[in-house]
Design a protein around this motif. Sequence first.
Motif, PDB file in Angstrom:
ATOM      1  N   ALA A 127       0.851  -1.185   0.000  1.00 22.17           N
ATOM      2  CA  ALA A 127       0.000   0.000   0.000  1.00 22.17           C
ATOM      3  C   ALA A 127       0.889   1.237   0.000  1.00 22.17           C
ATOM      4  CB  ALA A 127      -0.933   0.007   1.205  1.00 22.17           C
ATOM      5  N   SER A 128       0.350   2.327  -0.543  1.00 17.62           N
ATOM      6  CA  SER A 128       1.069   3.607  -0.571  1.00 17.62           C
ATOM      7  C   SER A 128       0.109   4.717  -0.197  1.00 17.62           C
ATOM      8  CB  SER A 128       1.660   3.886  -1.962  1.00 17.62           C
ATOM      9  OG  SER A 128       2.603   2.897  -2.320  1.00 17.62           O
ATOM     10  N   THR A 187       3.427  -5.661  -9.815  1.00 16.59           N
ATOM     11  CA  THR A 187       2.161  -5.079  -9.383  1.00 16.59           C
ATOM     12  C   THR A 187       1.056  -5.595 -10.288  1.00 16.59           C
ATOM     13  OG1 THR A 187       3.244  -3.076  -8.572  1.00 16.59           O
ATOM     14  CG2 THR A 187       0.893  -2.935  -9.035  1.00 16.59           C
ATOM     15  N   MET A 188       0.038  -6.178  -9.645  1.00 19.41           N
ATOM     16  CA  MET A 188      -1.086  -6.700 -10.412  1.00 19.41           C
ATOM     17  C   MET A 188      -2.323  -5.850 -10.106  1.00 19.41           C
ATOM     18  SD  MET A 188      -2.103  -8.980 -12.659  1.00 19.41           S
ATOM     19  CE  MET A 188      -0.965 -10.343 -12.604  1.00 19.41           C
ATOM     20  N   SER A 189      -3.126  -6.252  -9.187  1.00 17.45           N
ATOM     21  CA  SER A 189      -4.356  -5.506  -8.882  1.00 17.45           C
ATOM     22  C   SER A 189      -4.007  -4.249  -8.085  1.00 17.45           C
ATOM     23  CB  SER A 189      -5.327  -6.385  -8.093  1.00 17.45           C
ATOM     24  OG  SER A 189      -4.726  -6.883  -6.911  1.00 17.45           O
ATOM     25  N   LEU A 190      -4.751  -3.189  -8.373  1.00 19.47           N
ATOM     26  CA  LEU A 190      -4.467  -1.902  -7.728  1.00 19.47           C
ATOM     27  C   LEU A 190      -5.781  -1.163  -7.512  1.00 19.47           C
ATOM     28  CD1 LEU A 190      -1.579   0.531  -8.585  1.00 19.47           C
ATOM     29  CD2 LEU A 190      -3.898   1.407  -8.295  1.00 19.47           C
ATOM     30  N   LEU A 191      -5.969  -0.665  -6.293  1.00 16.80           N
ATOM     31  CA  LEU A 191      -7.151   0.118  -5.964  1.00 16.80           C
ATOM     32  C   LEU A 191      -6.685   1.459  -5.410  1.00 16.80           C
ATOM     33  CD1 LEU A 191     -10.236   0.354  -5.619  1.00 16.80           C
ATOM     34  CD2 LEU A 191      -9.974  -0.650  -3.349  1.00 16.80           C
ATOM     35  N   ALA A 192      -7.001   2.553  -6.118  1.00 15.55           N
ATOM     36  CA  ALA A 192      -6.616   3.904  -5.699  1.00 15.55           C
ATOM     37  C   ALA A 192      -7.873   4.662  -5.302  1.00 15.55           C
ATOM     38  CB  ALA A 192      -5.887   4.628  -6.830  1.00 15.55           C
ATOM     39  N   GLU A 239      -3.432   4.011  -2.091  1.00  7.80           N
ATOM     40  CA  GLU A 239      -3.292   2.961  -3.099  1.00  7.80           C
ATOM     41  C   GLU A 239      -3.038   1.630  -2.402  1.00  7.80           C
ATOM     42  OE1 GLU A 239      -1.443   5.281  -7.015  1.00  7.80           O
ATOM     43  OE2 GLU A 239      -0.274   3.755  -5.974  1.00  7.80           O
ATOM     44  N   PHE A 240      -3.873   0.646  -2.717  1.00 10.04           N
ATOM     45  CA  PHE A 240      -3.681  -0.706  -2.202  1.00 10.04           C
ATOM     46  C   PHE A 240      -3.341  -1.615  -3.380  1.00 10.04           C
ATOM     47  CE2 PHE A 240      -6.445   1.429   0.794  1.00 10.04           C
ATOM     48  CZ  PHE A 240      -5.771   1.192   1.983  1.00 10.04           C
ATOM     49  N   LEU A 273     -12.599  -0.228   2.147  1.00 14.05           N
ATOM     50  CA  LEU A 273     -11.450   0.667   2.007  1.00 14.05           C
ATOM     51  C   LEU A 273     -11.895   2.104   1.757  1.00 14.05           C
ATOM     52  CD1 LEU A 273      -9.035  -1.583  -0.074  1.00 14.05           C
ATOM     53  CD2 LEU A 273      -8.978  -1.084   2.373  1.00 14.05           C
ATOM     54  N   ARG A 274     -13.043   2.260   1.106  1.00 15.66           N
ATOM     55  CA  ARG A 274     -13.601   3.589   0.909  1.00 15.66           C
ATOM     56  C   ARG A 274     -13.937   4.224   2.263  1.00 15.66           C
ATOM     57  NH1 ARG A 274     -17.768   2.008  -2.542  1.00 15.66           N
ATOM     58  NH2 ARG A 274     -16.197   1.380  -4.086  1.00 15.66           N
ATOM     59  N   ALA A 275     -14.532   3.421   3.133  1.00 13.37           N
ATOM     60  CA  ALA A 275     -14.848   3.922   4.472  1.00 13.37           C
ATOM     61  C   ALA A 275     -13.577   4.269   5.237  1.00 13.37           C
ATOM     62  CB  ALA A 275     -15.668   2.880   5.241  1.00 13.37           C
TER      63      ALA A 275
END
Length: 649
Positions: A156-157, A235-240, A255-256, A277-279
Amino acid sequence: MTASFTVGHSPLFAESELHARLCHAGVQLRCLAQAAEVQPGALEVLLLDGSLLDACPLPEWQACGASLVAFDAPSGVLPLPGTASDTELLALLDFAAEQFRLRRKTEQLATALQDKDGDLQKLVDVGLALSAEKDLERLLSKILTEGRRLSNSDAASLFLVDNKGEQPQLLFKLTQNSSLPTRFQEQRMPLTKASIAGYVALTSTELNIADAYAIPPDAPYRFNRSFDMQVGYRTMSLLAIPMLNHRRDVVGVLEFINCQDDSGQLIAFDEVMASSLRALASQAAVAIENRQLLDDISQLFDGFVQASVFAIEQRDPTSAGHSFRVADLCIALARQLPMAPMSHLRQQALNDEALRELRYAALLHDFGKVGVREHVLTKAKKLADPVVENLRYRVALAKENLQNQVLRRMLNAYRQHGALDEQLRLQWEAELAVECQRLDQYLQDILKANEPSVLSEGDFNHLQEIQGHVVRSHDEGLIGLISESEFAALAIRRGSLTQEERAEIERHVVHTRDFLRLIPWTPALQRIPEIAAAHHEKLDGSGYPKGLVGEQIPYPSRIMTICDIFDALTAADRPYKPAVPVEHALDILQSEVKTGLLDGDLVKVFIDSRCYLNPAQTPALAPPPTLPSGAPAYAHHVCDFEPSEKHQH
């Protein structure tokens, strides 16, 4: 009627006519002899008969999870009527199968609700943890740690948006990686849509990318592969996710990376995971903004205090630096309390907030001198210069009057006798010289007494003699050579201030307290007015402004009193008095302890710890300051220490 469910039965039932009819109706039949043969949830309906109940007790069959039916139904089992037609029988079995499906759905929903409750509780726990964290660096690290735990992400970043400069920037603040720990140094980059984090920050859009290496060519953003290439990562899946504050402004981006399933396989972030993660991002935004607001308030207080000290020192440039030195000495002494040999001092140890409170109080302890009149602060001698000039004129006028009297007597002698006896003339001139010399000596005595010094009782008698000497004023009236007010000023034993002027100097602590009470301090700093106002109190009650005794004086104020006296003695930045050597200053502190004025244990810790030798504290070695143009060469600093006669050796 066609059936689409499975019915379990005994080997005995397999030989019955009903078994054949159910097969013909399309019912899936499964023969079994023991409850252990049935996996939980794998069978929808179980047709019980005596042979199955003989093989296993009813509770074991119930544990299989299927809906139980029987012709001779025991308690808790759905009964089948023996006279039912095939249609009725199939409908009843279908009803039993539907019961099974509803029960399974209910269980699944309950499990999902329980998981949801678990996620919600995790978010509550995270929110509490974030709100309790006071250090920004630890707060940011905790946000990433909790987010990775919630999403089972490998890395995560965290990015922060910095709008304080001319151009907004994106601050790459922190990163974490479980599989590949690396050293990290925060970086700044332009805030543009070219990067994933920049795009999310500028558009407030969430990005859920299944494969960071497969971003469509027409996308406005690109994934930076340099990190992966340098360290051999993929890096594969990424959720920003944008972190939005209450105004819906983006304060940062989370970023996860590389979500994992229970087996450790990389998977995309699903909507349930994204929702959690939004919460978290929302909680993180609030926590970060709150922390930044607290930091801003702290900086505001620091700036206000700095400006206030600057204003104080502009009023009295001859003692510039005193407030900062006292504050540094106070903190140095306070930091010794946890190691003090006296248990009661260890119990008075100050935490970080109390140390900050002490520092502010020390920096502002003399602010009240802005309420002291200028001519009192700059009164270098007992009499003001205009008064001294008036005295010089008065003496010169008295001498002139004496000369005129002698001349008139000589003139009268010429008129009466036509001549002046030489012997008489010499006598009159000698008497005139004696009186003029007496007046000159009186003037010298007055000028000497005008200097701020300790006078003996004999000097006071001599001033009384001068006061009793009568001379003519400019309007031919008779007056004393010095007036009552001038005598009172010249008879001051120490310093140059009258009793009223000294009372005005002492009122600076009242002005300080009243001024500081106007400031809306935070609860952690609300004792600042009380602490600052008590720095001239003494343990025996002889201090001011309230004459507090012993335990009535706050410990921070006792610390400040010691440090204030030490700096007043050793400061070399005052052109009107020399600095006292450090060892002599320490002797004076110990003498003040013996007379019951200072806290002996605190003085002992101050001396034994040698905290006054902090490299930042070298006031006795500093050269006298160069005063600004127009600044007074003398000023009564309100915290100048005036030792008693026993200290002046």
